[in-house]
Design a protein around this motif. Sequence first.
Motif, mmCIF file in Angstrom:
data_model
loop_
_atom_site.group_PDB
_atom_site.id
_atom_site.type_symbol
_atom_site.label_atom_id
_atom_site.label_comp_id
_atom_site.label_asym_id
_atom_site.label_seq_id
_atom_site.Cartn_x
_atom_site.Cartn_y
_atom_site.Cartn_z
ATOM 1 N N PHE A 299 -53.359 34.427 102.075
ATOM 2 C CA PHE A 299 -52.850 33.401 101.170
ATOM 3 C C PHE A 299 -52.746 33.909 99.730
ATOM 4 C CE2 PHE A 299 -54.046 30.236 104.491
ATOM 5 C CZ PHE A 299 -52.789 29.660 104.610
ATOM 6 N N PHE A 300 -53.169 35.146 99.490
ATOM 7 C CA PHE A 300 -52.952 35.694 98.150
ATOM 8 C C PHE A 300 -51.453 35.773 97.845
ATOM 9 C CE2 PHE A 300 -52.469 39.806 100.370
ATOM 10 C CZ PHE A 300 -51.438 40.394 99.648
ATOM 11 N N HIS A 301 -50.605 35.806 98.897
ATOM 12 C CA HIS A 301 -49.164 35.791 98.661
ATOM 13 C C HIS A 301 -48.741 34.542 97.890
ATOM 14 C CE1 HIS A 301 -49.568 38.500 102.166
ATOM 15 N NE2 HIS A 301 -48.483 39.085 101.716
ATOM 16 N N GLY A 302 -49.491 33.469 98.048
ATOM 17 C CA GLY A 302 -49.141 32.221 97.392
ATOM 18 C C GLY A 302 -49.554 32.165 95.934
ATOM 19 N N TRP A 303 -50.722 32.747 95.590
ATOM 20 C CA TRP A 303 -51.177 32.639 94.207
ATOM 21 C C TRP A 303 -50.876 33.873 93.352
ATOM 22 C CZ3 TRP A 303 -54.555 36.520 93.219
ATOM 23 C CH2 TRP A 303 -55.448 36.938 94.216
ATOM 24 N N LEU A 304 -50.581 35.002 93.990
ATOM 25 C CA LEU A 304 -50.320 36.210 93.203
ATOM 26 C C LEU A 304 -49.139 36.056 92.245
ATOM 27 C CD1 LEU A 304 -51.039 39.120 92.536
ATOM 28 C CD2 LEU A 304 -49.648 39.851 94.502
ATOM 29 N N PRO A 305 -48.024 35.420 92.642
ATOM 30 C CA PRO A 305 -46.927 35.262 91.671
ATOM 31 C C PRO A 305 -47.339 34.513 90.414
ATOM 32 C CG PRO A 305 -46.157 34.791 93.893
ATOM 33 C CD PRO A 305 -47.649 34.925 93.976
ATOM 34 N N PHE A 306 -48.181 33.484 90.553
ATOM 35 C CA PHE A 306 -48.626 32.732 89.381
ATOM 36 C C PHE A 306 -49.554 33.574 88.505
ATOM 37 C CE2 PHE A 306 -47.609 29.592 92.645
ATOM 38 C CZ PHE A 306 -46.728 28.783 91.952
ATOM 39 N N LEU A 307 -50.396 34.385 89.143
ATOM 40 C CA LEU A 307 -51.252 35.290 88.375
ATOM 41 C C LEU A 307 -50.400 36.265 87.571
ATOM 42 C CD1 LEU A 307 -53.981 36.670 87.670
ATOM 43 C CD2 LEU A 307 -53.689 38.026 89.758
ATOM 44 N N LEU A 308 -49.389 36.839 88.199
ATOM 45 C CA LEU A 308 -48.555 37.822 87.507
ATOM 46 C C LEU A 308 -47.767 37.183 86.366
ATOM 47 C CD1 LEU A 308 -47.326 39.843 90.602
ATOM 48 C CD2 LEU A 308 -48.907 40.623 88.824
ATOM 49 N N LEU A 309 -47.271 35.978 86.571
ATOM 50 C CA LEU A 309 -46.571 35.294 85.490
ATOM 51 C C LEU A 309 -47.505 35.029 84.313
ATOM 52 C CD1 LEU A 309 -44.333 32.735 87.429
ATOM 53 C CD2 LEU A 309 -43.554 34.680 86.062
ATOM 54 N N PHE A 310 -48.735 34.639 84.607
ATOM 55 C CA PHE A 310 -49.718 34.421 83.552
ATOM 56 C C PHE A 310 -49.995 35.723 82.801
ATOM 57 C CE2 PHE A 310 -54.226 34.602 82.285
ATOM 58 C CZ PHE A 310 -54.250 33.563 81.363
ATOM 59 N N MET A 311 -50.140 36.816 83.552
ATOM 60 C CA MET A 311 -50.426 38.108 82.923
ATOM 61 C C MET A 311 -49.268 38.566 82.051
ATOM 62 S SD MET A 311 -52.291 40.044 86.123
ATOM 63 C CE MET A 311 -52.432 41.607 85.246
ATOM 64 N N VAL A 312 -48.048 38.436 82.564
ATOM 65 C CA VAL A 312 -46.887 38.870 81.788
ATOM 66 C C VAL A 312 -46.711 37.995 80.544
ATOM 67 C CG1 VAL A 312 -44.374 39.106 81.839
ATOM 68 C CG2 VAL A 312 -45.740 39.906 83.774
ATOM 69 N N ARG A 313 -47.025 36.713 80.679
ATOM 70 C CA ARG A 313 -46.937 35.829 79.520
ATOM 71 C C ARG A 313 -47.932 36.251 78.447
ATOM 72 N NH1 ARG A 313 -49.396 31.053 77.776
ATOM 73 N NH2 ARG A 313 -48.023 29.681 76.574
ATOM 74 N N ARG A 314 -49.132 36.614 78.859
ATOM 75 C CA ARG A 314 -50.158 37.009 77.896
ATOM 76 C C ARG A 314 -49.930 38.415 77.337
ATOM 77 N NH1 ARG A 314 -55.271 34.578 77.569
ATOM 78 N NH2 ARG A 314 -55.014 32.309 77.751
ATOM 79 N N LEU A 315 -49.497 39.339 78.201
ATOM 80 C CA LEU A 315 -49.409 40.744 77.802
ATOM 81 C C LEU A 315 -48.031 41.140 77.311
ATOM 82 C CD1 LEU A 315 -51.360 42.318 80.815
ATOM 83 C CD2 LEU A 315 -52.266 41.726 78.557
ATOM 84 N N GLY A 316 -47.026 40.346 77.673
ATOM 85 C CA GLY A 316 -45.658 40.722 77.380
ATOM 86 C C GLY A 316 -45.044 41.468 78.559
ATOM 87 N N TYR A 317 -43.732 41.474 78.594
ATOM 88 C CA TYR A 317 -43.022 42.146 79.678
ATOM 89 C C TYR A 317 -42.573 43.532 79.228
ATOM 90 C CZ TYR A 317 -39.517 43.333 83.135
ATOM 91 O OH TYR A 317 -38.804 43.997 84.102
ATOM 92 N N ASP A 318 -42.930 44.545 79.988
ATOM 93 C CA ASP A 318 -42.541 45.921 79.702
ATOM 94 C C ASP A 318 -41.221 46.211 80.415
ATOM 95 O OD1 ASP A 318 -42.270 48.736 79.617
ATOM 96 O OD2 ASP A 318 -44.433 48.965 79.372
ATOM 97 N N ARG A 319 -40.175 46.479 79.654
ATOM 98 C CA ARG A 319 -38.831 46.626 80.225
ATOM 99 C C ARG A 319 -38.701 47.863 81.108
ATOM 100 N NH1 ARG A 319 -34.730 44.604 75.432
ATOM 101 N NH2 ARG A 319 -35.892 42.719 74.892
ATOM 102 N N ARG A 320 -39.631 48.787 81.004
ATOM 103 C CA ARG A 320 -39.595 49.956 81.882
ATOM 104 C C ARG A 320 -39.938 49.600 83.313
ATOM 105 N NH1 ARG A 320 -43.849 53.469 78.631
ATOM 106 N NH2 ARG A 320 -44.840 51.411 78.701
ATOM 107 N N ALA A 321 -40.398 48.369 83.534
ATOM 108 C CA ALA A 321 -40.886 47.976 84.852
ATOM 109 C C ALA A 321 -39.798 48.007 85.913
ATOM 110 C CB ALA A 321 -41.500 46.573 84.787
ATOM 111 N N LEU A 322 -38.550 47.708 85.545
ATOM 112 C CA LEU A 322 -37.478 47.656 86.542
ATOM 113 C C LEU A 322 -37.354 48.986 87.269
ATOM 114 C CD1 LEU A 322 -35.052 46.368 87.961
ATOM 115 C CD2 LEU A 322 -33.643 47.114 86.023
ATOM 116 N N TRP A 323 -37.158 50.046 86.521
ATOM 117 C CA TRP A 323 -36.947 51.344 87.163
ATOM 118 C C TRP A 323 -38.242 51.926 87.694
ATOM 119 C CZ3 TRP A 323 -32.417 52.324 88.841
ATOM 120 C CH2 TRP A 323 -31.301 51.812 88.180
#
Length: 227
Positions: A107-131
Amino acid sequence: MSAAPTRLPLALKLLVTAFVAVLVPVYYLNYGPTNFLYFCDVALLLSVVGLWTEWPLPASMAAVGILLPQLLWCADFLTQLFGFKLVGLTAYMFDPERSLFLRGLSFFHGWLPFLLLFMVRRLGYDRRALWAWAGLGWGLCLVAYFLLPPAGTVLPDPKIPVNINYVFGFDDAHAQVWLPGPVYLVGWMLALFSVFYLPTHLLLRRWFGRPAAVAPVAQAVGSLQSA
């Protein structure tokens, strides 16, 4: 010299790390080491790295890679829960041969997206992540296609995964037959980029984009050098 401020709660770091500390040995014993080559498992491990380093890149990579696929996982689970089949990604969640505890860990599949959104909101999004994630994801696909059991392989332990990352189609029992295997693989890798990774990157860049940040560990080292 003052310590760099933390941007993620310590309780969250400890909670997620404790969960992963339980999941890793349980998955290893039940599913074997190749299970950790699934995109979702790699993203979970990257999230732990991002939590403790507070470096935006690992969290951003995981977010690019699994936000949309995890929504598909949740939709597939809900449809199967009500007796319908969407894609079949979560069929294992209804396998009575697997303990409720083992299935519950997924069930971590269900909560992991929310954790990652919270982390990216707090830390900022690194544009190098795509590649960065695209290269990692494509590498995992190539390993799964050329080195790991294909769809339809019968293993002594049915819990050991085959067709990892769906490089042979969405049915683990039978490889797809619409296209030659290598053509399907290339098409799948391109679809992952264009359907999942790129749209997620564009949305995260718009919502949370900021210049690539330096991890607090690196900031501390820099402060020591300049002191």
